[in-house]
Write a protein that holds these residues in place. Sequence first.
Motif, mmCIF file in Angstrom:
data_model
loop_
_atom_site.group_PDB
_atom_site.id
_atom_site.type_symbol
_atom_site.label_atom_id
_atom_site.label_comp_id
_atom_site.label_asym_id
_atom_site.label_seq_id
_atom_site.Cartn_x
_atom_site.Cartn_y
_atom_site.Cartn_z
ATOM 1 N N ARG A 144 0.866 -1.179 0.000
ATOM 2 C CA ARG A 144 0.000 0.000 0.000
ATOM 3 C C ARG A 144 0.900 1.225 0.000
ATOM 4 O O ARG A 144 1.842 1.308 0.798
ATOM 5 C CB ARG A 144 -0.910 0.036 1.227
ATOM 6 C CG ARG A 144 -1.766 -1.222 1.456
ATOM 7 C CD ARG A 144 -2.569 -1.097 2.748
ATOM 8 N NE ARG A 144 -3.051 -2.372 3.241
ATOM 9 C CZ ARG A 144 -4.290 -2.837 3.065
ATOM 10 N NH1 ARG A 144 -5.165 -2.118 2.391
ATOM 11 N NH2 ARG A 144 -4.642 -4.009 3.567
ATOM 12 N N ALA A 145 0.606 2.195 -0.871
ATOM 13 C CA ALA A 145 1.425 3.407 -0.935
ATOM 14 C C ALA A 145 0.721 4.468 -1.763
ATOM 15 O O ALA A 145 0.161 4.174 -2.819
ATOM 16 C CB ALA A 145 2.795 3.107 -1.566
ATOM 17 N N GLU A 146 0.743 5.701 -1.275
ATOM 18 C CA GLU A 146 0.301 6.876 -2.038
ATOM 19 C C GLU A 146 -1.118 6.729 -2.586
ATOM 20 O O GLU A 146 -1.412 7.109 -3.719
ATOM 21 C CB GLU A 146 1.275 7.152 -3.190
ATOM 22 C CG GLU A 146 2.716 7.360 -2.735
ATOM 23 C CD GLU A 146 3.681 7.475 -3.906
ATOM 24 O OE1 GLU A 146 3.231 7.746 -5.034
ATOM 25 O OE2 GLU A 146 4.889 7.278 -3.676
ATOM 26 N N GLY A 147 -2.014 6.173 -1.779
ATOM 27 C CA GLY A 147 -3.395 6.029 -2.210
ATOM 28 C C GLY A 147 -3.645 4.886 -3.170
ATOM 29 O O GLY A 147 -4.746 4.749 -3.707
ATOM 30 N N LEU A 148 -2.633 4.052 -3.372
ATOM 31 C CA LEU A 148 -2.745 2.908 -4.271
ATOM 32 C C LEU A 148 -2.459 1.627 -3.494
ATOM 33 O O LEU A 148 -1.830 1.647 -2.435
ATOM 34 C CB LEU A 148 -1.752 3.019 -5.428
ATOM 35 C CG LEU A 148 -1.850 4.250 -6.325
ATOM 36 C CD1 LEU A 148 -0.692 4.266 -7.319
ATOM 37 C CD2 LEU A 148 -3.189 4.282 -7.068
ATOM 38 N N SER A 149 -2.897 0.505 -4.036
ATOM 39 C CA SER A 149 -2.573 -0.798 -3.462
ATOM 40 C C SER A 149 -2.132 -1.738 -4.577
ATOM 41 O O SER A 149 -2.642 -1.678 -5.708
ATOM 42 C CB SER A 149 -3.789 -1.406 -2.753
ATOM 43 O OG SER A 149 -4.207 -0.598 -1.682
ATOM 44 N N TRP A 150 -1.177 -2.578 -4.220
ATOM 45 C CA TRP A 150 -0.675 -3.597 -5.141
ATOM 46 C C TRP A 150 -1.280 -4.921 -4.698
ATOM 47 O O TRP A 150 -1.101 -5.338 -3.555
ATOM 48 C CB TRP A 150 0.846 -3.601 -5.080
ATOM 49 C CG TRP A 150 1.543 -4.737 -5.748
ATOM 50 C CD1 TRP A 150 1.080 -5.532 -6.746
ATOM 51 C CD2 TRP A 150 2.870 -5.205 -5.454
ATOM 52 N NE1 TRP A 150 2.016 -6.464 -7.098
ATOM 53 C CE2 TRP A 150 3.118 -6.287 -6.325
ATOM 54 C CE3 TRP A 150 3.846 -4.810 -4.546
ATOM 55 C CZ2 TRP A 150 4.333 -6.982 -6.315
ATOM 56 C CZ3 TRP A 150 5.046 -5.498 -4.533
ATOM 57 C CH2 TRP A 150 5.286 -6.562 -5.403
ATOM 58 N N LEU A 151 -2.027 -5.558 -5.588
ATOM 59 C CA LEU A 151 -2.747 -6.781 -5.251
ATOM 60 C C LEU A 151 -2.253 -7.975 -6.050
ATOM 61 O O LEU A 151 -1.888 -7.850 -7.218
ATOM 62 C CB LEU A 151 -4.255 -6.626 -5.532
ATOM 63 C CG LEU A 151 -5.013 -5.465 -4.885
ATOM 64 C CD1 LEU A 151 -6.496 -5.582 -5.224
ATOM 65 C CD2 LEU A 151 -4.795 -5.416 -3.384
ATOM 66 N N LYS A 152 -2.277 -9.115 -5.404
ATOM 67 C CA LYS A 152 -2.208 -10.400 -6.105
ATOM 68 C C LYS A 152 -3.640 -10.902 -6.226
ATOM 69 O O LYS A 152 -4.375 -10.966 -5.228
ATOM 70 C CB LYS A 152 -1.363 -11.412 -5.334
ATOM 71 C CG LYS A 152 -1.357 -12.807 -5.961
ATOM 72 C CD LYS A 152 -0.654 -13.832 -5.082
ATOM 73 C CE LYS A 152 0.839 -13.682 -5.162
ATOM 74 N NZ LYS A 152 1.535 -14.802 -4.446
ATOM 75 N N LEU A 224 5.206 -0.063 -9.520
ATOM 76 C CA LEU A 224 5.542 -0.930 -8.394
ATOM 77 C C LEU A 224 6.732 -0.419 -7.601
ATOM 78 O O LEU A 224 6.908 -0.803 -6.436
ATOM 79 C CB LEU A 224 5.829 -2.354 -8.894
ATOM 80 C CG LEU A 224 4.630 -3.143 -9.436
ATOM 81 C CD1 LEU A 224 5.071 -4.531 -9.873
ATOM 82 C CD2 LEU A 224 3.513 -3.234 -8.400
ATOM 83 N N ARG A 225 7.539 0.466 -8.174
ATOM 84 C CA ARG A 225 8.670 1.024 -7.440
ATOM 85 C C ARG A 225 8.213 1.888 -6.267
ATOM 86 O O ARG A 225 9.001 2.213 -5.378
ATOM 87 C CB ARG A 225 9.577 1.829 -8.381
ATOM 88 C CG ARG A 225 10.246 0.971 -9.444
ATOM 89 C CD ARG A 225 11.301 1.749 -10.214
ATOM 90 N NE ARG A 225 11.772 0.970 -11.353
ATOM 91 C CZ ARG A 225 11.426 1.175 -12.608
ATOM 92 N NH1 ARG A 225 10.609 2.193 -12.902
ATOM 93 N NH2 ARG A 225 11.904 0.421 -13.578
ATOM 94 N N ARG A 226 6.945 2.291 -6.286
ATOM 95 C CA ARG A 226 6.414 3.074 -5.167
ATOM 96 C C ARG A 226 6.213 2.221 -3.917
ATOM 97 O O ARG A 226 6.034 2.744 -2.825
ATOM 98 C CB ARG A 226 5.071 3.706 -5.544
ATOM 99 C CG ARG A 226 5.106 4.568 -6.802
ATOM 100 C CD ARG A 226 3.724 5.168 -7.035
ATOM 101 N NE ARG A 226 3.626 5.806 -8.342
ATOM 102 C CZ ARG A 226 2.540 6.468 -8.759
ATOM 103 N NH1 ARG A 226 1.486 6.568 -7.942
ATOM 104 N NH2 ARG A 226 2.502 7.007 -9.954
ATOM 105 N N PHE A 227 6.194 0.909 -4.094
ATOM 106 C CA PHE A 227 5.919 0.011 -2.976
ATOM 107 C C PHE A 227 7.221 -0.582 -2.465
ATOM 108 O O PHE A 227 8.113 -0.964 -3.221
ATOM 109 C CB PHE A 227 4.988 -1.122 -3.415
ATOM 110 C CG PHE A 227 3.666 -0.643 -3.939
ATOM 111 C CD1 PHE A 227 2.594 -0.448 -3.086
ATOM 112 C CD2 PHE A 227 3.482 -0.380 -5.289
ATOM 113 C CE1 PHE A 227 1.371 -0.010 -3.553
ATOM 114 C CE2 PHE A 227 2.259 0.064 -5.773
ATOM 115 C CZ PHE A 227 1.202 0.245 -4.901
ATOM 116 N N ALA A 228 7.325 -0.668 -1.153
ATOM 117 C CA ALA A 228 8.559 -1.176 -0.542
ATOM 118 C C ALA A 228 8.594 -2.701 -0.545
ATOM 119 O O ALA A 228 9.643 -3.295 -0.345
ATOM 120 C CB ALA A 228 8.674 -0.665 0.882
ATOM 121 N N THR A 229 7.438 -3.356 -0.772
ATOM 122 C CA THR A 229 7.379 -4.814 -0.693
ATOM 123 C C THR A 229 8.217 -5.443 -1.793
ATOM 124 O O THR A 229 8.297 -4.939 -2.895
ATOM 125 C CB THR A 229 5.917 -5.282 -0.834
ATOM 126 O OG1 THR A 229 5.106 -4.524 0.057
ATOM 127 C CG2 THR A 229 5.781 -6.753 -0.521
#
Length: 233
Positions: A144-152, A224-229
């Motif tokens: 989760r970052a900057e109002g966005l979420s990365w989902l599988k 995806l570079r915005r996410f630390a995961t």
Amino acid sequence: MIAAPTDAEILARLLYRDGMMLVIDKPAGLPVHAGPKGGPVLDHHLDALRFGLPQPPALAHRLDKDTSGCLVLGRHRKATAKLGDLFASGKVVKTYWAVVEGSPAEDEGRIDLPLARKSPDRGWWMKVDPQGQPAQSEFRVLGRAEGLSWLKLRPLTGRTHQLRLHCAASGFPILGDAIYGTAGRGPEAPPLHLHARAVSVPLYPKKPPVAAEAPPPPHLAGTLRRFATDTAA
């Protein structure tokens, strides 16, 4: 509209090959079949994927034009029929990555919303409809970052636009979805952030499932570079 890829560029995107099937990394923006507006399509490159067989391979399933990633093809009629049965029966495991606007309340869960055609004159557009076909998708938040979420995402059924509509109807539309999202259209709108990350096909009874994985396309990799995961998730 993307520039027409060359046969060599499509060959370079081959992820897996054996005597029965191929998996390629379909580029975002490339339709699999010709449409009324014309332009480049994957169909035009199937002959380059014969690898010595008398007939070109055929699609075992489909991906939307703007969805990138793992696309499975059968190398001959018997193989394509068997693959089609595996997809239809839900035995093929498909894993997608998506960046969505907003965020699910939970870190993981299941979306269970039946879907139906929106109207006869809207092509492939779909809607949530209690009387529609059953449709289930699983999700897990990878970041989760900057109002966005990365989902599988894992679709448990194979309805048209299932992941796109399930995410939108759940309050977190996929970034860049011009049909079900909020980003709109035009040159300033981001590309669709939906990628068929991996596929697992139990094609051979006495062997492990055939597995393939596609790297994220440049527009998704940049976001995806915005996410630390760790992106190996």
